[in-house]
Each structure stands twice: as structure tokens, then as C-alpha cells.
Design a protein around this motif. Structure first.
Motif, PDB file in Angstrom:
ATOM      1  N   ALA A  10       0.829  -1.197   0.000  1.00 33.48           N
ATOM      2  CA  ALA A  10       0.000   0.000   0.000  1.00 33.48           C
ATOM      3  C   ALA A  10       0.869   1.256   0.000  1.00 33.48           C
ATOM      4  O   ALA A  10       0.658   2.186  -0.788  1.00 33.48           O
ATOM      5  CB  ALA A  10      -0.926  -0.010   1.212  1.00 33.48           C
ATOM      6  N   ALA A  11       1.881   1.275   0.865  1.00 34.60           N
ATOM      7  CA  ALA A  11       2.746   2.455   0.976  1.00 34.60           C
ATOM      8  C   ALA A  11       3.557   2.673  -0.293  1.00 34.60           C
ATOM      9  O   ALA A  11       3.740   3.809  -0.744  1.00 34.60           O
ATOM     10  CB  ALA A  11       3.671   2.310   2.182  1.00 34.60           C
ATOM     11  N   GLY A  12       4.066   1.583  -0.881  1.00 37.43           N
ATOM     12  CA  GLY A  12       4.861   1.706  -2.098  1.00 37.43           C
ATOM     13  C   GLY A  12       4.054   2.256  -3.253  1.00 37.43           C
ATOM     14  O   GLY A  12       4.505   3.148  -3.981  1.00 37.43           O
ATOM     15  N   TYR A  13       2.844   1.758  -3.427  1.00 39.16           N
ATOM     16  CA  TYR A  13       2.035   2.243  -4.539  1.00 39.16           C
ATOM     17  C   TYR A  13       1.534   3.661  -4.283  1.00 39.16           C
ATOM     18  O   TYR A  13       1.421   4.469  -5.210  1.00 39.16           O
ATOM     19  CB  TYR A  13       0.851   1.318  -4.802  1.00 39.16           C
ATOM     20  CG  TYR A  13       0.099   1.701  -6.060  1.00 39.16           C
ATOM     21  CD1 TYR A  13       0.735   1.631  -7.301  1.00 39.16           C
ATOM     22  CD2 TYR A  13      -1.209   2.170  -6.004  1.00 39.16           C
ATOM     23  CE1 TYR A  13       0.070   2.017  -8.461  1.00 39.16           C
ATOM     24  CE2 TYR A  13      -1.876   2.553  -7.157  1.00 39.16           C
ATOM     25  CZ  TYR A  13      -1.235   2.470  -8.383  1.00 39.16           C
ATOM     26  OH  TYR A  13      -1.888   2.857  -9.533  1.00 39.16           O
ATOM     27  N   ASP A  14       1.266   3.980  -3.028  1.00 37.60           N
ATOM     28  CA  ASP A  14       0.843   5.345  -2.698  1.00 37.60           C
ATOM     29  C   ASP A  14       1.923   6.344  -3.090  1.00 37.60           C
ATOM     30  O   ASP A  14       1.644   7.349  -3.738  1.00 37.60           O
ATOM     31  CB  ASP A  14       0.541   5.462  -1.207  1.00 37.60           C
ATOM     32  CG  ASP A  14       0.315   6.908  -0.786  1.00 37.60           C
ATOM     33  OD1 ASP A  14      -0.424   7.624  -1.487  1.00 37.60           O
ATOM     34  OD2 ASP A  14       0.900   7.328   0.227  1.00 37.60           O
ATOM     35  N   LEU A  15       3.150   6.060  -2.730  1.00 36.03           N
ATOM     36  CA  LEU A  15       4.241   6.970  -3.074  1.00 36.03           C
ATOM     37  C   LEU A  15       4.427   7.042  -4.581  1.00 36.03           C
ATOM     38  O   LEU A  15       4.613   8.117  -5.147  1.00 36.03           O
ATOM     39  CB  LEU A  15       5.540   6.510  -2.397  1.00 36.03           C
ATOM     40  CG  LEU A  15       6.801   7.327  -2.718  1.00 36.03           C
ATOM     41  CD1 LEU A  15       6.587   8.799  -2.356  1.00 36.03           C
ATOM     42  CD2 LEU A  15       7.998   6.768  -1.967  1.00 36.03           C
ATOM     43  N   GLY A  16       4.360   5.890  -5.243  1.00 34.65           N
ATOM     44  CA  GLY A  16       4.570   5.866  -6.678  1.00 34.65           C
ATOM     45  C   GLY A  16       3.494   6.603  -7.451  1.00 34.65           C
ATOM     46  O   GLY A  16       3.789   7.336  -8.403  1.00 34.65           O
ATOM     47  N   ALA A  17       2.239   6.422  -7.060  1.00 29.85           N
ATOM     48  CA  ALA A  17       1.126   7.038  -7.790  1.00 29.85           C
ATOM     49  C   ALA A  17       0.746   8.412  -7.254  1.00 29.85           C
ATOM     50  O   ALA A  17       0.014   9.152  -7.907  1.00 29.85           O
ATOM     51  CB  ALA A  17      -0.096   6.111  -7.755  1.00 29.85           C
ATOM     52  N   GLY A  18       1.204   8.750  -6.054  1.00 29.33           N
ATOM     53  CA  GLY A  18       1.003  10.095  -5.516  1.00 29.33           C
ATOM     54  C   GLY A  18      -0.350  10.377  -4.912  1.00 29.33           C
ATOM     55  O   GLY A  18      -0.744  11.539  -4.771  1.00 29.33           O
ATOM     56  N   TRP A  19      -1.057   9.337  -4.467  1.00 23.62           N
ATOM     57  CA  TRP A  19      -2.414   9.567  -3.992  1.00 23.62           C
ATOM     58  C   TRP A  19      -2.490  10.345  -2.682  1.00 23.62           C
ATOM     59  O   TRP A  19      -3.374  11.190  -2.502  1.00 23.62           O
ATOM     60  CB  TRP A  19      -3.159   8.234  -3.868  1.00 23.62           C
ATOM     61  CG  TRP A  19      -3.753   7.834  -5.170  1.00 23.62           C
ATOM     62  CD1 TRP A  19      -3.309   6.883  -6.045  1.00 23.62           C
ATOM     63  CD2 TRP A  19      -4.914   8.421  -5.780  1.00 23.62           C
ATOM     64  NE1 TRP A  19      -4.120   6.834  -7.158  1.00 23.62           N
ATOM     65  CE2 TRP A  19      -5.113   7.767  -7.016  1.00 23.62           C
ATOM     66  CE3 TRP A  19      -5.796   9.419  -5.404  1.00 23.62           C
ATOM     67  CZ2 TRP A  19      -6.159   8.091  -7.884  1.00 23.62           C
ATOM     68  CZ3 TRP A  19      -6.851   9.747  -6.266  1.00 23.62           C
ATOM     69  CH2 TRP A  19      -7.020   9.084  -7.492  1.00 23.62           C
ATOM     70  N   SER A  20      -1.591  10.098  -1.748  1.00 19.65           N
ATOM     71  CA  SER A  20      -1.666  10.849  -0.489  1.00 19.65           C
ATOM     72  C   SER A  20      -1.336  12.324  -0.702  1.00 19.65           C
ATOM     73  O   SER A  20      -1.857  13.193   0.009  1.00 19.65           O
ATOM     74  CB  SER A  20      -0.749  10.237   0.575  1.00 19.65           C
ATOM     75  OG  SER A  20       0.589  10.227   0.162  1.00 19.65           O
ATOM     76  N   MET A  21      -0.493  12.624  -1.693  1.00 22.48           N
ATOM     77  CA  MET A  21      -0.222  14.023  -2.032  1.00 22.48           C
ATOM     78  C   MET A  21      -1.486  14.698  -2.560  1.00 22.48           C
ATOM     79  O   MET A  21      -1.812  15.831  -2.191  1.00 22.48           O
ATOM     80  CB  MET A  21       0.891  14.105  -3.074  1.00 22.48           C
ATOM     81  CG  MET A  21       2.257  13.636  -2.592  1.00 22.48           C
ATOM     82  SD  MET A  21       3.478  13.657  -3.926  1.00 22.48           S
ATOM     83  CE  MET A  21       3.488  15.405  -4.359  1.00 22.48           C
ATOM     84  N   LEU A  22      -2.196  14.003  -3.417  1.00 24.41           N
ATOM     85  CA  LEU A  22      -3.455  14.537  -3.937  1.00 24.41           C
ATOM     86  C   LEU A  22      -4.483  14.713  -2.825  1.00 24.41           C
ATOM     87  O   LEU A  22      -5.191  15.720  -2.763  1.00 24.41           O
ATOM     88  CB  LEU A  22      -4.012  13.590  -5.006  1.00 24.41           C
ATOM     89  CG  LEU A  22      -3.454  13.757  -6.420  1.00 24.41           C
ATOM     90  CD1 LEU A  22      -3.730  12.504  -7.241  1.00 24.41           C
ATOM     91  CD2 LEU A  22      -4.062  14.979  -7.098  1.00 24.41           C
ATOM     92  N   ALA A  23      -4.560  13.713  -1.945  1.00 25.55           N
ATOM     93  CA  ALA A  23      -5.526  13.770  -0.843  1.00 25.55           C
ATOM     94  C   ALA A  23      -5.260  14.970   0.056  1.00 25.55           C
ATOM     95  O   ALA A  23      -6.193  15.654   0.499  1.00 25.55           O
ATOM     96  CB  ALA A  23      -5.473  12.474  -0.037  1.00 25.55           C
ATOM     97  N   LYS A  24      -3.998  15.246   0.311  1.00 21.41           N
ATOM     98  CA  LYS A  24      -3.644  16.375   1.168  1.00 21.41           C
ATOM     99  C   LYS A  24      -3.973  17.697   0.488  1.00 21.41           C
ATOM    100  O   LYS A  24      -4.497  18.624   1.113  1.00 21.41           O
ATOM    101  CB  LYS A  24      -2.159  16.321   1.514  1.00 21.41           C
ATOM    102  CG  LYS A  24      -1.710  17.424   2.460  1.00 21.41           C
ATOM    103  CD  LYS A  24      -0.247  17.262   2.845  1.00 21.41           C
ATOM    104  CE  LYS A  24       0.190  18.355   3.817  1.00 21.41           C
ATOM    105  NZ  LYS A  24       1.618  18.187   4.210  1.00 21.41           N
ATOM    106  N   ARG A  25      -3.701  17.782  -0.804  1.00 15.12           N
ATOM    107  CA  ARG A  25      -3.930  19.041  -1.517  1.00 15.12           C
ATOM    108  C   ARG A  25      -5.415  19.345  -1.667  1.00 15.12           C
ATOM    109  O   ARG A  25      -5.844  20.509  -1.540  1.00 15.12           O
ATOM    110  CB  ARG A  25      -3.284  18.982  -2.904  1.00 15.12           C
ATOM    111  CG  ARG A  25      -3.462  20.264  -3.708  1.00 15.12           C
ATOM    112  CD  ARG A  25      -2.724  20.200  -5.022  1.00 15.12           C
ATOM    113  NE  ARG A  25      -2.873  21.435  -5.783  1.00 15.12           N
ATOM    114  CZ  ARG A  25      -2.122  22.518  -5.645  1.00 15.12           C
ATOM    115  NH1 ARG A  25      -1.164  22.524  -4.751  1.00 15.12           N
ATOM    116  NH2 ARG A  25      -2.326  23.591  -6.383  1.00 15.12           N
ATOM    117  N   TYR A  26      -6.211  18.307  -1.905  1.00 17.69           N
ATOM    118  CA  TYR A  26      -7.615  18.532  -2.228  1.00 17.69           C
ATOM    119  C   TYR A  26      -8.585  18.125  -1.118  1.00 17.69           C
ATOM    120  O   TYR A  26      -9.796  18.221  -1.294  1.00 17.69           O
ATOM    121  CB  TYR A  26      -7.974  17.828  -3.536  1.00 17.69           C
ATOM    122  CG  TYR A  26      -7.260  18.442  -4.723  1.00 17.69           C
ATOM    123  CD1 TYR A  26      -7.611  19.710  -5.174  1.00 17.69           C
ATOM    124  CD2 TYR A  26      -6.221  17.774  -5.360  1.00 17.69           C
ATOM    125  CE1 TYR A  26      -6.956  20.296  -6.249  1.00 17.69           C
ATOM    126  CE2 TYR A  26      -5.553  18.343  -6.436  1.00 17.69           C
ATOM    127  CZ  TYR A  26      -5.928  19.606  -6.874  1.00 17.69           C
ATOM    128  OH  TYR A  26      -5.276  20.195  -7.928  1.00 17.69           O
TER     129      TYR A  26
END
Length: 401
Positions: free
Chosen positions: A77-93
Motif C-alpha cells: 500500500a505504501a509503495g504504490y501510494d508513493l509511486g502514484a502520488g495519492w496521499s499528495m493529492l488527498a492532502k492538496r484537495y
């Protein structure tokens, strides 16, 4: 053939990009950066024995959405999150993120078991575990149950198809990246055959697989489909079959209503009577198996290039979040005092239906047409109506984000 024998058969195969080769990448990503994901236990009976990870930013939208993201084989989960950038998007939006994780004890290659009948039936196995995680997130973070979405890569993309078919009352929409249609495999042999050959099936037959997965009668989730044209792990024809399956479910024509390009790639669109995009597809020309990365519409980059996370000049994660209607900028507390209440109600992205799936056992209302802007921002009615029509048309054609 039993699941144990299927797994043993899979182990005996030569290495395949879709099933092996992710593991080291996931570990490498996690070692370079601490993951913002938090593990949660005790979210339910967890019949699929999955792990639950999530991320909730400090500032959420007023009616926050939730995106469920399903990793590919060998990934974490953590590896794919970093690779695809989903937590960055979640934080921004300002939306919440749920990332289920497979265990090697369930699948030797940590693939979600999208082909195992015991894991893809409503209220059973891994599908039920993911549903229980969603319920926990909705309860703990006051998620708007009408704004719950799911996406995934490869085996995670195929499991996305599973979740949309088995729990269409829970998900307002989904996005499948390099995945497969729901219901085309019941064991590993059939799964591998589907991945490599992708036999063409009648649209009605594919649609029936979804309709028979639950007693739900609609309205159905909307869908975005992504596939690289040079994918040698999951045959690109699977992308067409997924689109065909859901066009039949939505009773939409097989011919695209609009065709254009987004960031240089072919983009097809189908919309409903209200002008809302219901099905769309992206063909990432000459791209191999993986999640496409690139600069987003706001000139920012989400994700990190690596194995099966491919620089393609288009940010799939951003475009998917935008398709879900989640890219309205989150309002910070200080800014809220200086803005009119009506300003917060005007979306900065393509119009979406105000309706969406409710939680199971709760009645789901009929779709609500896209509404005009609130009165405080309205001009004369006729002008607003024309603008709304033009906006919907340009958005559907891929000419406006």
C-alpha cells in the motif's frame, strides 16, 4: 481446481511482469520516505484477511470524499501510494484515502484474488473486507457516503472491477488501470488466459456478469478506464472489454459520443441525458504495463517514477481524482471567513451529478440533474443555462478540465 492448486500453478510459471518484480520496488520506495499511511485494525470480521491502511489530511472538504486505492501484484500500500502520488493529492484537495493491502499468506505474489469466486462475491472474502474498511472510514471521518470511489492497477484494477460490480450501491465511481473486466475468470488459469488473450465477449454477456453480482438496480457507478497500448502483461484489449461491459450496464451505445485527446493521448467519452460523463477511456499510446505519470493540470507532479509507474506525460492519478469530482481546492480556515458561502458551492471541475451511491440498506435517490450556480453568483437564467451546456460539452470532449 482448488485455490491452493491454482497458486501452486502460478508459482511454477516463469516470471511474469504482472505477477513478479513489484516487491523490491515497493520496499525501495518505503525505505526512502516515511509513509503517511496509518494502519487500522479491528475494522470488522475481515473475511479476506487483508490489511487496512489509510490517510486523512488535517483539512478535509466540507463533505469529504474517499478514494479506495488497490495496489498491483508484489506491491505494498505504501509503495504504490508513493509511486502514484495519492496521499499528495488527498492532502492538496482534502479527501480521505483508503489503501487495502494484500498478505502473502493469501496470495504468494500479493495479488488481490480478483479471480477467486470466494473473494469476489458480495459479503464474502476480500471484497467484503474492503467493504468493511470503507464503512469504518465513513464512520470515523464523516465521509460523504455519496462520494466514495475506487481505483487500482493491474490485479488492483481487476479488483476495482470486482468492487464496482459487487458493491455498486457503495461506490459512486471507479477507475481501472491496466485491469480486466469483472467475472471473466474463476481460477488462475482463466485469469492468465484473460490477461494474455482477452477473448472478445458480447456486450450483453459482459453486462449480465455485473448485473448478477448483486440485487442492485442502479443508478450505476461511473467509470474511467486506462490502458497502455504496448502492455504485454495485461492485453490492451481488456480495456475495451471493460468499457464494453459498463456501457452495456449503463445502456449506452458502444460508439463513443466524443473523441479527442488529453495531454496527447486518445480519449473517448460517453455521457448521460444530463450531460454528465459516465464512461471514459484513455489509451496511453506505446506505454507498457503500469500507471501513467506526468505533470497534472495544475502544473504539479504527483507520484514517483519506478517499476510499473511510468512517466508518460499524463498524470492518471490527477485526472482520475478530477473525474471523481475531488479536485476542488480545499478551503483553509482563514480563507473561509473572507469568502461568500456560495463561492464554496461552485465547483472548479467538470459538473457532476449531485446523486451518488448510499450505504447498503439505505435507499438511494434518483439521479439529480446538475444544478446551476447558487443564486448569489447567478446571472440571468438564460445566460447561466447556456454556459452550463457549453461547459458540459467541452468537458466531455476533453477540452476543459
Amino acid at each position: 481446481m482448488s485455490l491452493a492448486k491454482n497458486v501452486e500453478f502460478l508459482r511454477s510459471l516463469p516470471k511474469m511482469n504482472g505477477f513478479n518484480g513489484f516487491g523490491a520496488y515497493g520496499l525501495a520506495l518505503e525505505s526512502n520516505r516515511q509513509s503517511p499511511l496509518v494502519e487500522t485494525t479491528g475494522f470488522g470480521s475481515n473475511p479476506g484477511a487483508l490489511k487496512m491502511f489509510s490517510f486523512t489530511p488535517d483539512t478535509l472538504q466540507k463533505k469529504p470524499g474517499l478514494v479506495v486505492v488497490l495496489h498491483g501484484c508484489g506491491q505494498t500500500a505504501a509503495g504504490y501510494d508513493l509511486g502514484a502520488g495519492w496521499s499528495m493529492l488527498a492532502k492538496r484537495y482534502g479527501f480521505a484515502l483508503l489503501m487495502p493491502e494484500q498478505r502473502s499468506s493469501n496470495n504468494a505474489n500479493t495479488c488481490f484474488n480478483w479471480f477467486n469466486p470466494e473473494d469476489i462475491a458480495r459479503e464474502h472474502g476480500e471484497a467484503c473486507s474492503i467493504r468493511q474498511m470503507v464503512a469504518r472510514m465513513v464512520r470515523d471521518h464523516k465521509i460523504d457516503p455519496r462520494r466514495v470511489y475506487v481505483t487500482g492497477l493491474s490485479a488492483g484494477g481487476a479488483m476495482t472491477s470486482v468492487m464496482l460490480a459487487t458493491y455498486p450501491d457503495v461506490f459512486a465511481g471507479g477507475a481501472v488501470i491496466a485491469g480486466l473486466p469483472f467475472g471473466i475468470a474463476t481460477n488462475v488459469r482463466e485469469a492468465l488466459s484473460g490477461m494474455m488473450q482477452s477473448s472478445s465477449r458480447p456486450a450483453g454477456e459482459l453486462g449480465d456478469l455485473v448485473r448478477k453480482a448483486s440485487k442492485y438496480k442502479g443508478p450505476w457507478p461511473k467509470l474511467s478506464v486506462w490502458h497502455g497500448s504496448a502492455d504485454r502483461t495485461v492485453n490492451p484489449a481488456n480495456g475495451n472489454e471493460i468499457v464494453k461491459q459498463w456501457l452495456d450496464v449503463h445502456h449506452l451505445p458502444q460508439a463513443a459520443m466524443s473523441e479527442g485527446t488529453v495531454d496527447g493521448y486518445p480519449h473517448k467519452v460517453w455521457w448521460n441525458a444530463d450531460g454528465e460523463t459516465i464512461v471514459e477511456s484513455y489509451t496511453i499510446t506505446n506505454m507498457a504495463h503500469g500507471t501513467p505519470l506526468g505533470i497534472a493540470g495544475n502544473d504539479e507532479r504527483y507520484g514517483v517514477e519506478g517499476a510499473f509507474l511510468i512517466e508518460a506525460g499524463i498524470s492518471s492519478s490527477y485526472h482520475i481524482a478530477n473525474f471523481f469530482g475531488l479536485t476542488e481546492r480545499v478551503r483553509q480556515p482563514k480563507a473561509a471567513a473572507t469568502e461568500s458561502p456560495s463561492a464554496k458551492l461552485i465547483p472548479l471541475v467538470s459538473p457532476i451529478s449531485a446523486s451518488g451511491p448510499d450505504l447498503p440498506k439505505a435507499p438511494r435517490p434518483k439521479p439529480t440533474p446538475v444544478r446551476d450556480a447558487p443564486p448569489s453568483r447567478q446571472k440571468p437564467d438564460r445566460v447561466i443555462d447556456v454556459g452550463a451546456v457549453i461547459t458540459r460539452a467541452l468537458t466531455a470532449a476533453g477540452l476543459m478540465k
